[in-house]
Design a protein around this motif. Structure first.
Motif, PDB file in Angstrom:
ATOM      1  N   VAL A 165       0.835  -1.200   0.000  1.00 51.65           N
ATOM      2  CA  VAL A 165       0.000   0.000   0.000  1.00 51.65           C
ATOM      3  C   VAL A 165       0.869   1.249   0.000  1.00 51.65           C
ATOM      4  CG1 VAL A 165      -1.804   1.270   1.214  1.00 51.65           C
ATOM      5  CG2 VAL A 165      -1.777  -1.226   1.300  1.00 51.65           C
ATOM      6  N   ARG A 166       0.803   1.984  -1.096  1.00 48.62           N
ATOM      7  CA  ARG A 166       1.446   3.294  -1.129  1.00 48.62           C
ATOM      8  C   ARG A 166       0.442   4.326  -0.626  1.00 48.62           C
ATOM      9  NH1 ARG A 166       2.957   0.294  -5.269  1.00 48.62           N
ATOM     10  NH2 ARG A 166       5.163   0.155  -5.818  1.00 48.62           N
ATOM     11  N   PRO A 167       0.902   5.265   0.190  1.00 44.74           N
ATOM     12  CA  PRO A 167      -0.046   6.236   0.758  1.00 44.74           C
ATOM     13  C   PRO A 167      -0.890   6.956  -0.292  1.00 44.74           C
ATOM     14  CG  PRO A 167       2.073   6.398   1.866  1.00 44.74           C
ATOM     15  CD  PRO A 167       2.260   5.442   0.726  1.00 44.74           C
ATOM     16  N   ASP A 168      -0.295   7.233  -1.454  1.00 48.01           N
ATOM     17  CA  ASP A 168      -1.055   7.961  -2.475  1.00 48.01           C
ATOM     18  C   ASP A 168      -2.055   7.066  -3.212  1.00 48.01           C
ATOM     19  OD1 ASP A 168       1.009   6.519  -3.613  1.00 48.01           O
ATOM     20  OD2 ASP A 168       1.220   7.880  -5.331  1.00 48.01           O
ATOM     21  N   GLU A 169      -1.989   5.744  -2.972  1.00 45.14           N
ATOM     22  CA  GLU A 169      -2.928   4.826  -3.618  1.00 45.14           C
ATOM     23  C   GLU A 169      -3.878   4.195  -2.608  1.00 45.14           C
ATOM     24  OE1 GLU A 169      -0.568   2.002  -5.703  1.00 45.14           O
ATOM     25  OE2 GLU A 169      -0.020   3.391  -7.317  1.00 45.14           O
ATOM     26  N   ALA A 170      -3.942   4.753  -1.394  1.00 45.25           N
ATOM     27  CA  ALA A 170      -4.744   4.155  -0.327  1.00 45.25           C
ATOM     28  C   ALA A 170      -6.217   4.047  -0.722  1.00 45.25           C
ATOM     29  CB  ALA A 170      -4.596   4.975   0.952  1.00 45.25           C
ATOM     30  N   GLU A 171      -6.736   5.080  -1.344  1.00 46.68           N
ATOM     31  CA  GLU A 171      -8.159   5.052  -1.715  1.00 46.68           C
ATOM     32  C   GLU A 171      -8.439   3.975  -2.758  1.00 46.68           C
ATOM     33  OE1 GLU A 171     -10.612   6.643  -0.196  1.00 46.68           O
ATOM     34  OE2 GLU A 171      -9.052   7.365   1.166  1.00 46.68           O
ATOM     35  N   LEU A 172      -7.499   3.765  -3.672  1.00 45.84           N
ATOM     36  CA  LEU A 172      -7.660   2.733  -4.692  1.00 45.84           C
ATOM     37  C   LEU A 172      -7.701   1.345  -4.052  1.00 45.84           C
ATOM     38  CD1 LEU A 172      -7.717   1.789  -7.646  1.00 45.84           C
ATOM     39  CD2 LEU A 172      -5.211   1.895  -7.648  1.00 45.84           C
ATOM     40  N   ILE A 173      -6.810   1.104  -3.087  1.00 47.12           N
ATOM     41  CA  ILE A 173      -6.768  -0.193  -2.404  1.00 47.12           C
ATOM     42  C   ILE A 173      -8.051  -0.406  -1.600  1.00 47.12           C
ATOM     43  CG2 ILE A 173      -5.548  -1.600  -0.691  1.00 47.12           C
ATOM     44  CD1 ILE A 173      -4.016  -1.303  -3.289  1.00 47.12           C
ATOM     45  N   LYS A 174      -8.504   0.629  -0.912  1.00 43.54           N
ATOM     46  CA  LYS A 174      -9.752   0.502  -0.153  1.00 43.54           C
ATOM     47  C   LYS A 174     -10.924   0.163  -1.081  1.00 43.54           C
ATOM     48  CE  LYS A 174      -9.288   4.431   2.301  1.00 43.54           C
ATOM     49  NZ  LYS A 174      -9.616   5.469   3.307  1.00 43.54           N
ATOM     50  N   SER A 175     -10.900   0.764  -2.269  1.00 39.72           N
ATOM     51  CA  SER A 175     -11.949   0.468  -3.251  1.00 39.72           C
ATOM     52  C   SER A 175     -11.891  -0.998  -3.678  1.00 39.72           C
ATOM     53  CB  SER A 175     -11.793   1.382  -4.469  1.00 39.72           C
ATOM     54  OG  SER A 175     -12.688   1.017  -5.486  1.00 39.72           O
ATOM     55  N   ARG A 176     -10.662  -1.513  -3.897  1.00 40.60           N
ATOM     56  CA  ARG A 176     -10.525  -2.921  -4.294  1.00 40.60           C
ATOM     57  C   ARG A 176     -11.057  -3.848  -3.212  1.00 40.60           C
ATOM     58  NH1 ARG A 176      -4.388  -3.050  -6.824  1.00 40.60           N
ATOM     59  NH2 ARG A 176      -4.839  -1.872  -8.739  1.00 40.60           N
ATOM     60  N   ILE A 177     -10.769  -3.519  -1.946  1.00 37.93           N
ATOM     61  CA  ILE A 177     -11.270  -4.348  -0.843  1.00 37.93           C
ATOM     62  C   ILE A 177     -12.800  -4.355  -0.858  1.00 37.93           C
ATOM     63  CG2 ILE A 177     -11.321  -4.648   1.674  1.00 37.93           C
ATOM     64  CD1 ILE A 177      -8.602  -3.210   1.777  1.00 37.93           C
ATOM     65  N   ARG A 178     -13.383  -3.184  -1.112  1.00 37.67           N
ATOM     66  CA  ARG A 178     -14.848  -3.083  -1.123  1.00 37.67           C
ATOM     67  C   ARG A 178     -15.448  -3.846  -2.292  1.00 37.67           C
ATOM     68  NH1 ARG A 178     -18.906  -0.386  -3.590  1.00 37.67           N
ATOM     69  NH2 ARG A 178     -20.689   0.292  -2.298  1.00 37.67           N
ATOM     70  N   GLU A 179     -14.849  -3.691  -3.475  1.00 34.64           N
ATOM     71  CA  GLU A 179     -15.431  -4.281  -4.684  1.00 34.64           C
ATOM     72  C   GLU A 179     -15.292  -5.799  -4.711  1.00 34.64           C
ATOM     73  OE1 GLU A 179     -17.286  -2.534  -6.649  1.00 34.64           O
ATOM     74  OE2 GLU A 179     -16.798  -0.800  -5.410  1.00 34.64           O
ATOM     75  N   THR A 180     -14.183  -6.321  -4.195  1.00 37.96           N
ATOM     76  CA  THR A 180     -13.970  -7.774  -4.244  1.00 37.96           C
ATOM     77  C   THR A 180     -14.437  -8.466  -2.966  1.00 37.96           C
ATOM     78  OG1 THR A 180     -11.720  -7.535  -3.379  1.00 37.96           O
ATOM     79  CG2 THR A 180     -11.975  -7.543  -5.774  1.00 37.96           C
ATOM     80  N   GLY A 181     -14.594  -7.704  -1.897  1.00 31.93           N
ATOM     81  CA  GLY A 181     -15.012  -8.298  -0.630  1.00 31.93           C
ATOM     82  C   GLY A 181     -13.849  -8.801   0.207  1.00 31.93           C
ATOM     83  N   TYR A 182     -12.701  -8.995  -0.411  1.00 29.98           N
ATOM     84  CA  TYR A 182     -11.503  -9.438   0.311  1.00 29.98           C
ATOM     85  C   TYR A 182     -10.280  -9.004  -0.498  1.00 29.98           C
ATOM     86  CZ  TYR A 182     -11.625 -13.134  -3.201  1.00 29.98           C
ATOM     87  OH  TYR A 182     -11.647 -13.810  -4.394  1.00 29.98           O
ATOM     88  N   TYR A 183      -9.172  -8.848   0.177  1.00 28.66           N
ATOM     89  CA  TYR A 183      -7.951  -8.405  -0.511  1.00 28.66           C
ATOM     90  C   TYR A 183      -6.772  -8.580   0.445  1.00 28.66           C
ATOM     91  CZ  TYR A 183      -5.372  -5.774  -4.057  1.00 28.66           C
ATOM     92  OH  TYR A 183      -4.512  -5.416  -5.061  1.00 28.66           O
TER      93      TYR A 183
END
Length: 679
Positions: free
Chosen positions: A74-92
Motif C-alpha cells: 500500500v502506497r499512501p497515495d494509492e490508499a483510496e484505490l486499495i480501499k476500493s478494491r477491498i470493497r469491490e472484491t469483498g476481500y484483498y
C-alpha cells in the motif's frame, strides 16, 4: 574506475552452505529504489521467490515480487484505490505496517494501518498476544482484509495477519556452517548482508559497521555513534532488523518507552530488542523524570513504575550528527556535546554508555559502497542475532587476558559486553584464537576509553583513570590502548624548548582547564614590552602586565645580567586546547621573561602551576587533581607547584601523583630557579 567484481568463490560457498537463506543484494537494491519498504520486507519476499542460482528462475521470481508489491503493497497515495478494491472484491491482501492499541472504553484491541490510513479496526486478542510488537510501534505484516457493511464501526475487517518474518531458523545449523569460512570471509558475508561492499571499505571501517550490530546481538547494550551525515548511522536499526525500532526526532514519553500506568502496558524497551534514538540533539522527554528513568534502565536493565520493578532486555542506541570538525570539538568541548544540555550536565548518564563508535571514521557512502554480491536474507540474520542474545561470551576474555588496574567495574562490564557481542557475530562457534580474542578486546577497550576520556573532560578527577590496558596472562606483559583522536600528538613535545618557551595549565573563568604555551622574542631596544594572543580577556591582560611590572622590579634578584632597559620583550600566549584564555597567567609569563632574558630554557616537559598577585603573593591552587590530570594528558613529566598548595596533595590519587617529578616553589623568583635548566 574499474567495475567491482564480487568475491565469486565466497558467493558459491555461501549458496552451498545456506541454500534458500541467501539473496543477491543487487536484487534488493533494484527493488528498493521504487518501493519505500524496509529491506527485511523486500528480502522476505525475495527469499521466498528467488532462492536459486538459476538466472531464469530468479528473473521470474523478481517479476513475481514486483507483482506482489504492485498489487498488495500500500502506497499512501494509492490508499483510496486499495480501499476500493477491498470493497469491490469483498476481500484483498495488503502489505502494510500495522499498529495496535487497546481501546479501554470498548475493551477491544484496534488496529491502525500506516499507509492505508484506516483506524479502529478490531483485531483478535489472540493475534495481539502472539505478536506483542503490534502494541509497541507496529510491525510490517501481510494482512488478508475483508469488507462487510454489517460491521457497526468499520466495514474493514482483518481476516488473518502474518508478520513479515522467517518463521524459524536452526541456530545450530548456522553455528556449525560458520566453520567453513575464514574470519575475513565471514566478516565480508555479514557486511554484504547489511548491503555494504567490503572490498570498498578499509579494515577499521568494517569493524565499525560490525559494531553497529552489537546492540542487536547483546542484551541491555548501550551504544553511541556520532558523526557526519550520510554514513548510514541509523540504517541498521531502521531497515535491517524487524526487532529494532528507531525513534525519529528523539521525542518520547515514559509511558511510551517504559510503562503506561493507565493501560498497564510495558513500553518499547519491553517489546523490542533495540530502541534507537535518531538525532540525539532532539531527545526530549515530556516527563521530568524521563532522563533519570532512562539512566537507571541503562545501568541495570530495569525500572520502577508504580509499585513494580520491571526488567527488560532492550539495548539503547544513540545516533546523531556532529556539525563541526572533531579536532575543533575536542578543543572547545567534548565528543558528547551534541546531546541536549540536560544530559550534558550529567556525567553519570554518559558513564552508562558501553561503547562510543567514532562515526567520523566511517566514509560517506557512495554508490560503489553498496554490494551486488550475495549475503544472508536480512531476516535470517535478524533471527540469528535474536537467538544469540540468549548466550554470553564475555568471560572468554579471561582465557588469555585480564584487565589493567585503570578499569573500574562499570568499565569491565562495558568491555565484556562489547567483547561478547563481537564474539557472537564473528565466532559463534567459539573458534577464536588468542590473537582473534586480542583483536576484539583491543577494539572493545578503545570504544570504552573514548567514553571515559570525555567523562574526564566533563566530570574531572572522578574519571581520571583512562589509561586502559590488558595483561597477557601467559606472557605477563601489559598492553595499553589509545584513542586515535586524542592520543597521537602531545601538546608538550619531548626535548628541550627554546629560551622563553613555557607551558602552563590553568582554569579559565568558565571552569574549563586549558594548556597554554608562552613564547618570547627578545630584541635590542629601549625596554618596551608587548603582548599578544590574549584576545579581549582584560583579566588575562592585567595578569601579563603584572608579570611585566614584577619582571622590571625584580629582574636583578634573578640575575644581575638581565637588562630591562636595553631590550624589547614580545610575549605571545597560545591557547593550545581552545578553551579560552585563563586569567591566572602572571607566573608563567614571568618565568618566560626570565628564561628569554637569560637565554636559558626551562626543564624539558615541565608545566608551571599557580600564579601571583601584583604584590608577589602566591595564590593557592584549587582542584590540583584535575590540573595534574590535564598535565599528564598534555605530555608533562615535571610539574612546578606552590609550596602553599602542598596540603592538597593528599587529595590527589597516588597513581596520578606518581607520574610526575614534582618541584615546590615559595615565591616567583624561587619558581624561576626551580624551572630553569641552569646547568
Amino acid at each position: 574506475m574499474t567495475e567491482h567484481i564480487p568475491a565469486i568463490e565466497t558467493d558459491k560457498k555461501l549458496n552451498q552452505c545456506f541454500p534458500g537463506r541467501v539473496v543477491r543484494k543487487d536484487l534488493t537494491k533494484k527493488l528498493k529504489g521504487s518501493n519505500n519498504v524496509p529491506v527485511y520486507v523486500l528480502e522476505y519476499l525475495l527469499g521466498s521467490n528467488c532462492a536459486t542460482e538459476d538466472e531464469e528462475l530468479i528473473e521470474e521470481g523478481v517479476k513475481k515480487v514486483k507483482r506482489i508489491l504492485s498489487d498488495n503493497y500500500v502506497r499512501p497515495d494509492e490508499a483510496e484505490l486499495i480501499k476500493s478494491r477491498i470493497r469491490e472484491t469483498g476481500y484483498y491482501t495488503v502489505i502494510d505496517k500495522i499498529t495496535v492499541h487497546l481501546n479501554e472504553r470498548r475493551d477491544v484491541y484496534e488496529a491502525e494501518f500506516s499507509s492505508l490510513g484506516i483506524k479502529e479496526i478490531e483485531i483478535d486478542p489472540e493475534t495481539v498476544k502472539k505478536y506483542e510488537k503490534l502494541l509497541g510501534g507496529g510491525i510490517w505484516c501481510i494482512v488478508k482484509m475483508e469488507y462487510s457493511v454489517e460491521s457497526s464501526r468499520s466495514p474493514f475487517m482483518i481476516s488473518s495477519l502474518k508478520p513479515i518474518q522467517i518463521p524459524n531458523m536452526d541456530i545450530n545449523e548456522l553455528i556449525d556452517r560458520r566453520k567453513k569460512f575464514t574470519k575475513d570471509e565471514w566478516i565480508d558475508i555479514l557486511l554484504r548482508t547489511i548491503g555494504m561492499e567490503p572490498d570498498r571499505l578499509e579494515y577499521p571501517v568494517k569493524w565499525h559497521l560490525l559494531e553497529r550490530l552489537v546492540p542487536l546481538v547483546e542484551n541491555n547494550y548501550n551504544l553511541c555513534e556520532l558523526g557526519p551525515r550520510s554514513t548510514g548511522k541509523s540504517h541498521v536499526y531502521k531497515e535491517i532488523s524487524p526487532n529494532s525500532i528507531l525513534i525519529s526526532g528523539g521525542q518520547t514519553t515514559v509511558a511510551n518507552l517504559f510503562y503506561n500506568l493507565s493501560s498497564r502496558q510495558v513500553g518499547l524497551v519491553g517489546l523490542w530488542d533495540v530502541v534507537a534514538f535518531d538525532e540525539v540533539a532532539g531527545i526530549r522527554f515530556k516527563d521530568k523524570d524521563g532522563i533519570q528513568i532512562l539512566k537507571d534502565y541503562m545501568a541495570s536493565g530495569s525500572f520502577a513504575r508504580g509499585k513494580d520493578q520491571i526488567n527488560a532486555n532492550a539495548s539503547i542506541v544513540f545516533v546523531g550528527n556532529v556539525n563541526q570538525s572533531i579536532s575543533s570539538l575536542m578543543k572547545t568541548a567534548h565528543l558528547f556535546a551534541p546531546f541536549p544540555d540536560v544530559m550534558n550536565n550529567d556525567s553519570a548518564f554518559f558513564d552508562r554508555i558501553h561503547y562510543y563508535l567514532p562515526g567520523w571514521e566511517v566514509p560517506k557512502f557512495r554508490p560503489e559502497h553498496f554490494t551486488e554480491g550475495y549475503g544472508f536474507i536480512v531476516d535470517y540474520l535478524a533471527e540469528f542475532l535474536r537467538e544469540m542474545r540468549k548466550r554470553s561470551f564475555g568471560d572468554h576474555i579471561f582465557k588469555y587476558f585480564r584487565f589493567g588496574n585503570n578499569l573500574n567495574q562499570r568499565d569491565v562490564i562495558a568491555v565484556k559486553k562489547t567483547f561478547s557481542g563481537l564474539m557472537k557475530l564473528l565466532y559463534p562457534d567459539d573458534s577464536a584464537t588468542k590473537e582473534d580474542a586480542r583483536e576484539i578486546l583491543e577494539y572493545a577497550l578503545t570504544g570504552r576509553r573514548r567514553v571515559k576520556e570525555q567523562l574526564k573532560k566533563i566530570g574531572g578527577i572522578e574519571f581520571y583513570d583512562v589509561n586502559f590496558s590488558y595483561i597477557d596472562v601467559e606472557e605477563h606483559s601489559e598492553h595499553f590502548v589509545t584513542v586515535p583522536e586524542s592520543g597521537g600528538s602531545r601538546l608538550i613535545p619531548e626535548g628541550m624548548g627554546k629560551p622563553g618557551q613555557v607551558f602552563s595549565v590553568n582554569r579559565n573563568e568558565d571552569g574549563k582547564i586549558g594548556v597554554y604555551k608562552f613564547e618570547l622574542q627578545v630584541v635590542a631596544g629601549s625596554g618596551k614590552y608587548e603582548k599578544s594572543g590574549l584576545g579581549s580577556n582584560s583579566k588575562a591582560k592585567e595578569a601579563v602586565q603584572t608579570a611585566f611590572n614584577y619582571f622590571k622590579a625584580n629582574a636583578k634578584s634573578v640575575s644581575q645580567s638581565i637588562s630591562t632597559k636595553e631590550k624589547d620583550y614580545q610575549l605571545h600566549v597560545q591557547d593550545l586546547t581552545g578553551v579560552g584564555i585563563a586569567d591566572g597567567l602572571a607566573l608563567p609569563a614571568f618565568i618566560s621573561l626570565c628564561s628569554g632574558a637569560l637565554e636559558k630554557p626551562v626543564h624539558e616537559q615541565i608545566v608551571i602551576l599557580g600564579t601571583f598577585t601584583i604584590g608577589g603573593s602566591i595564590s593557592v591552587i584549587d582542584n590540583l587533581s584535575d590540573l595534574l590530570q590535564v598535565c599528564l594528558d598534555a605530555g608533562a613529566k615535571k610539574v612546578l607547584i606552590p609550596i602553599s598548595s602542598a596540603g592538597k596533595i593528599s587529595m590527589v590519587p597516588p597513581d596520578l601523583f606518581s607520574k610526575f617529578q614534582i618541584s615546590f616553589y615559595e615565591d616567583p623568583v624561587d619558581a624561576v630557579y626551580k624551572s630553569l635548566a641552569l646547568s
